[in-house]
Every structure is written in C-alpha cells, then in structure tokens.
Design a protein around this motif. Structure first.
Motif, PDB file in Angstrom:
ATOM      1  N   GLU A  36       0.942  -1.362   0.068  1.00  0.00           N
ATOM      2  CA  GLU A  36       0.112  -0.014   0.043  1.00  0.00           C
ATOM      3  C   GLU A  36       0.857   1.332  -0.097  1.00  0.00           C
ATOM      4  O   GLU A  36       0.662   2.549  -0.801  1.00  0.00           O
ATOM      5  CB  GLU A  36      -0.880   0.057   1.243  1.00  0.00           C
ATOM      6  CG  GLU A  36      -1.983   1.060   1.256  1.00  0.00           C
ATOM      7  CD  GLU A  36      -2.798   1.177   2.541  1.00  0.00           C
ATOM      8  OE1 GLU A  36      -3.784   0.693   2.675  1.00  0.00           O
ATOM      9  OE2 GLU A  36      -2.435   1.308   3.720  1.00  0.00           O
ATOM     10  N   LYS A 380      -4.831   3.883  -0.965  1.00  0.00           N
ATOM     11  CA  LYS A 380      -5.197   2.919   0.188  1.00  0.00           C
ATOM     12  C   LYS A 380      -5.990   1.864  -0.141  1.00  0.00           C
ATOM     13  O   LYS A 380      -6.920   1.422  -1.290  1.00  0.00           O
ATOM     14  CB  LYS A 380      -5.944   3.613   1.117  1.00  0.00           C
ATOM     15  CG  LYS A 380      -5.192   4.666   2.137  1.00  0.00           C
ATOM     16  CD  LYS A 380      -5.837   5.507   2.857  1.00  0.00           C
ATOM     17  CE  LYS A 380      -6.399   4.592   3.921  1.00  0.00           C
ATOM     18  NZ  LYS A 380      -5.439   4.437   4.982  1.00  0.00           N
ATOM     19  N   VAL A 395      -8.565  -0.540  -4.325  1.00  0.00           N
ATOM     20  CA  VAL A 395      -7.715   0.451  -3.985  1.00  0.00           C
ATOM     21  C   VAL A 395      -8.598   1.924  -4.027  1.00  0.00           C
ATOM     22  O   VAL A 395      -9.419   1.856  -4.925  1.00  0.00           O
ATOM     23  CB  VAL A 395      -6.509   0.827  -4.641  1.00  0.00           C
ATOM     24  CG1 VAL A 395      -5.366  -0.138  -4.337  1.00  0.00           C
ATOM     25  CG2 VAL A 395      -6.556   0.882  -5.988  1.00  0.00           C
TER      26      VAL A 395
END
Length: 570
Positions: A36, A380, A395
């Motif tokens: 990430e 994220k 994401v």
C-alpha cells in the motif's frame, strides 16, 4: 534515466521522490501495508504527468474527438499514447490534473491495417512550457506477478481528475506483442500509463477482453525502440526500419514478483474477519421478482425516540434493490423480518429495522468522521465486506465527486433539434417508449409534465429527472393541433457490443445521480451493493452504492449516510 534520441543518449530528468522497491520481497511474508505504501509513492510520483486528451478545434475552441488518456514523459511535452486514439498532424487539447491545459500535435503512430498492432503513438505539446513528466521504465524488467498501478480517465465517469487502479502482471509479451495486467480498463483509458512499483511507465493501455482480469498493455520498450520514428508526424502501417538502441534497466533486479497478489482476498482474509457480521444479505420481492442486496449493520450511539425501534438493530442499504417482504440472513442460517423505516431516493439509501440485537455494527458516530478525502489517501487498500465469502479487495481511486444523473434516467428514445425556435423531434428509436406512445417525427414538444420546454437544454434536463417505470406526459403540437400523451419510461438499453459493457454481473441500474461518491476498483456485482467498505485499519469509508462500470464501483460518503440515518430517527 536515459531516453534514446537520434545518435545519442540524452538524460531525461532526475527523479527525487522517494519510492519503495521490493528487492528480495518475494522471500518475505505478505505485507499489505508495505505494498500500500509503495502504491501511494507511485501515485505521488506519477499522477501529475497523467493527462486527459481530445481532438481540439483551435478556431471554434471545441472538442472534436472522443477523449483518451496519455502520459507525459519529457519536460518538453512528449506524450506516449495508443495509436488507435490519434492521427498524425491532428491538434489535441491536453488537460493536466493540476488544471493546466496545453495544445499538442499528433506525431507518429504505428499500427498495422489488419490488427492495429503494435498500437503505439506519440503526441507532442506545442504550447511553450516545462511540463510534469513521468520516468520511462523497462517492460523487459517485469515478471509475472510484478505489482502495477494504472492511472486513467474513463469516459463514462467524465471527471477532470483521473482514477487509480491496482493490479499485477499476469502475462508477459503474448503472441500479439501485448502484456496482460489485472489493472481494470475501459473506453477513455486507451493510451493511459501502467506503472511499475517504482513509478516508472512500463506499459500503455491498448484494449481489453470481456474478462475483467484481461487488460492488454503495450510494452514500453517498443516506444524506446521506435522513439525516433515516433517523433515524425507519420502514419506507419508497418514497423519502421529505423530502430533505436537503449541500455538495459539498471534497476531490473529490484523488480520482484509478489506471488500473493494472485489471491489478495485470501491473504487478507484474517483481517477481513474483523468485519464479519457488519455486512448481511437482504432479500425482498421487487416488482414481483426475488431480489438480493447487502446491508450494512449500524450501531447507534443515541436513544431512538420511536418506541417501535428501541430494542432491535438497524441496517442501511441500497434503496433501489429493496422491495417488499424484506428479510435478512443474520449469518447464522436464520432469516429475520425487516421493517422499512425510511427511503431516500435521491441518494438511493434505505434504512431498515430488525427486532433483534445483531452482534456487530458500524458505529454511527464514526459515519460522519470522513467529510473529505485527501490526495495522500489515493491508493489505500479497501475491503468491501461480503457475507460468507472473501472480502473484495480494491484501492481508493479518487477523492469525492458529484455524478449527475444520466445512465440511470428513464429511457424516452426520441431526439430533438432546435428548428425555427422550436423543439422538434428529429429521431425516434424503433421500439422506444416514445414510438410506443405514438410520438412522430416533426412533432413540436412544448412541455413535459406541465413544465414548459422552449430550449434544447430544457428538453434533456427535464427527461433525465425521471426514472425507469415512471409515466411522464408529453405536451406537443402536431399539424397545428395540440396534444398530451402519456409515456412510460423504460431502463436505458445496453450500449453497443464493446467488451466493457459485457463483464460478468454488469452495471447497476441506478448508478449515478449522487452528490458525494468516490470510485474504487472493486469487482462486485450490482446485487452485492449496500455493504460496508473499510480500510486495512478498520476505518469505515462508506457503502458500495453502485457498480458503475467495468473499472469503477462507487462508494457513498459516510457523511451522507449519517445525515440520512439521523434525519430518519430523530
């Protein structure tokens, strides 16, 4: 990094942004937070150079072609894109994420007449300036299961800022000369960049298959090989004889495969167990047919004044998927009846009550915590909780934006033209509601449901207010005689035969007309909407309110959900 120019190697630019690399990573345990962080670093480094383009009439100052995506790779404004998107010598408007625009010229394109391969092209900015640019990488350094990040501008979303997608390399160069990635693509993304874990351009989007996991990428090494040829405004039907040479990637050893990316849902399953019980399956009867949806269980931090709702639990879900005779599977093989407390058709929300205490729930006080999304949150990892199965991993692809109602509007099926200061029907689709109701070409439209129609924008805007199944009344004039006809609107017909319109599960019927949503690349079906979305730390980001397109699922903001729940109960 060096880029090849005729006769010499010229330094392109210095990269000063720190980025994560995965040297030796294949031997380590799966670390989602580290991936990430690497994704975030890629976005920070590459996002400013990802541009939205369209053909541009410099005299009339209007768009004259479909939009597409490209990536600027030199400060002077060389843009890599797909051949099928451009024409040599044509003028294009380049739109940067920071709001700047520039005029560019189509340069070389290389595409065979039969298969359109290798589908590479260049556009060059002719407006003076030094432009944000991305580093060109080496597609030859990639391995199966190397991570990759895509940044593009889907046409149907029609946003000024691009959206982010995450994936892996699933196939190296195939028979046709393309790589395959799992970064989702759709029309508008053509020509967009694919980045490696260091934020370097390693591929350019070309085409897709129906299967969402099959997205064909042009290896960037081909652009290196034909850099000189692409700098000429020429349409090559065969590969140019002039080939440039280039050095190997000095960072090749740092590009490592991450085998666990093949099944991230399984890798994150233990984490997802923390959200078990927050998402339950809801069933109902919708227009005479059984319908499934998911619901997000809420935990209230205030007393409900209505005595009917004091001892049980509440769920919030997607309103357009919930009909009558509603019940919920509590996750323990027991169905519980649900009562509809309130509906919000504008935001497509429904609040439901069950006369039983459910074990888990998203705290209502946390719903209003997220009032905005920051740039550094892009990329994220998000988990869409799904009952009795692995969570869907995605994401965070954008900040909040509004999405006008367009595709979810009722279908009328008649186009009008402004002639002699009158709204006149000039096209009626065969079998459309307009034809069924008896409307004819050359009818003058004067009103819709009592609202006067005198200008072209009024006509489209008024039609789009209504939903499939709604009955509207068209007021018009035919042969100098006024009439008023009822028309029952239907759902929009499926658009064309493009693979992007035929993925498994398809698009939500209600998928736009929202004031505050963000996009993520979760692969969920329309009937899986209504469930909660969390990040890896368990922060609640909202509920999945629509599967918008092949690349995009939409999440409705916690603030909107909180406002709806509070208004319904207080």
């Amino acid at each position: 990094m060096n880029i090849i120019r005729p006769g010499k190697i010229v330094p392109l630019f210095f990269i000063y942004l720190f980025c994560f690399v995965f040297e030796g990573y294949a031997q380590q345990s799966f670390d989602a937070k580290r991936i990430e962080a690497a994704t975030s670093a890629v976005i920070k480094k590459a996002y400013p150079a990802c541009v939205r383009l369209w053909g541009f009439d410099t005299v009339k100052k209007v768009q004259n072609s479909a939009q597409f995506t490209g990536v600027v790779v030199t400060g002077e404004g060389h843009i890599l894109t797909a051949a099928h998107a451009i024409l040599p010598g044509k003028i294009y408007l380049v739109n940067f994420p920071d709001g700047r625009t520039a005029v560019a010229k189509g340069m070389g394109r290389i595409a065979s007449e039969t298969q359109g391969r290798p589908d590479i092209a260049m556009v060059k900015i002719i407006t003076k300036g030094i432009w944000p640019s991305a580093e060109i990488g080496w597609s030859s350094s990639l391995k199966i299961n190397s991570m990759c990040v895509s940044i593009g501008y889907p046409t149907t979303l029609n946003q000024k800022l691009p959206s982010i997608r995450f994936g892996r390399i699933s196939r190296l160069t195939d028979f046709w000369g393309f790589m395959v990635s799992t970064c989702l693509m759709e029309p508008g993304d053509s020509g967009g960049p694919l980045f490696d874990d260091q934020g370097r351009v390693v591929g350019i989007h070309s085409r897709i298959d129906v299967d969402e996991k099959i997205n064909y990428e042009i290896p960037v090494d081909i652009f290196r090989k034909y850099w000189t040829a692409l700098n000429e405004a020429k349409d090559y039907k065969t590969l140019p004889t002039k080939e440039d040479t280039f050095k190997p990637d000095p960072q090749e050893k740092t590009i490592q495969p991450i085998a666990e990316l093949e099944n991230m849902e399984k890798q994150l399953n233990k984490l997802a167990l923390n959200f078990n019980g927050s998402c339950l399956k809801i069933s109902s009867n919708l227009k005479g047919l059984p319908q499934q949806a998911y619901g997000t269980v809420l935990s209230l931090d205030f007393k409900v004044s209505n005595p009917k709702f004091k001892s049980g639990s509440f769920l919030v879900s997607k309103n357009s998927l919930i009909g009558n005779d509603v019940y919920v599977d509590n996750g323990e093989a027991k169905n519980l009846n649900l009562v509809v407390v309130s509906r919000d058709t504008e935001n497509d929300l429904i609040l439901l009550y069950v006369a039983a205490k459910l074990k888990f729930g998203v705290k209502l006080k946390n719903l209003a915590d997220t009032t905005s999304l920051k740039f550094n949150e892009l990329g994220k990892f998000l988990l869409s909780a799904l009952p009795q199965q692995y969570s869907s991993i995605s994401v965070l692809g954008s900040t909040y934006f509004g999405l006008d109602k367009k595709f979810s509007s009722g279908f009328f099926g008649a186009s009008a033209t402004f002639i002699n200061k009158q709204i006149v029907l000039t096209r009626i689709a065969r079998g459309s509601p307009a034809e069924t109701a008896g409307l004819l070409l050359q009818d003058q439209i004067t009103g819709i449901n009592g609202t006067s129609i005198s200008l072209p924008p009024d006509y489209g805007r008024e039609i789009m207010k209504y939903n499939p199944g709604d009955t509207i009344h068209i007021e018009g004039i035919r042969n100098s005689v006024s009439y008023r006809l009822p028309v029952i609107l239907t759902a929009m017909p499926t658009m064309g035969n493009h693979p992007a319109d035929h993925f498994v599960g398809g698009k939500s019927s209600r998928r736009d007309g929202f004031k505050a949503v963000f996009t993520h690349d979760a692969v969920i079906k329309p009937e899986e909407c209504g469930g909660p979305v969390f990040d890896l730390e368990g922060k609640f980001y909202g509920i999945n309110v629509a599967r918008f397109s092949r690349t995009s699922s939409l999440v409705l903001s916690p603030q909107v959900i909180s406002g709806f729940v509070l208004k319904s109960l207080q």
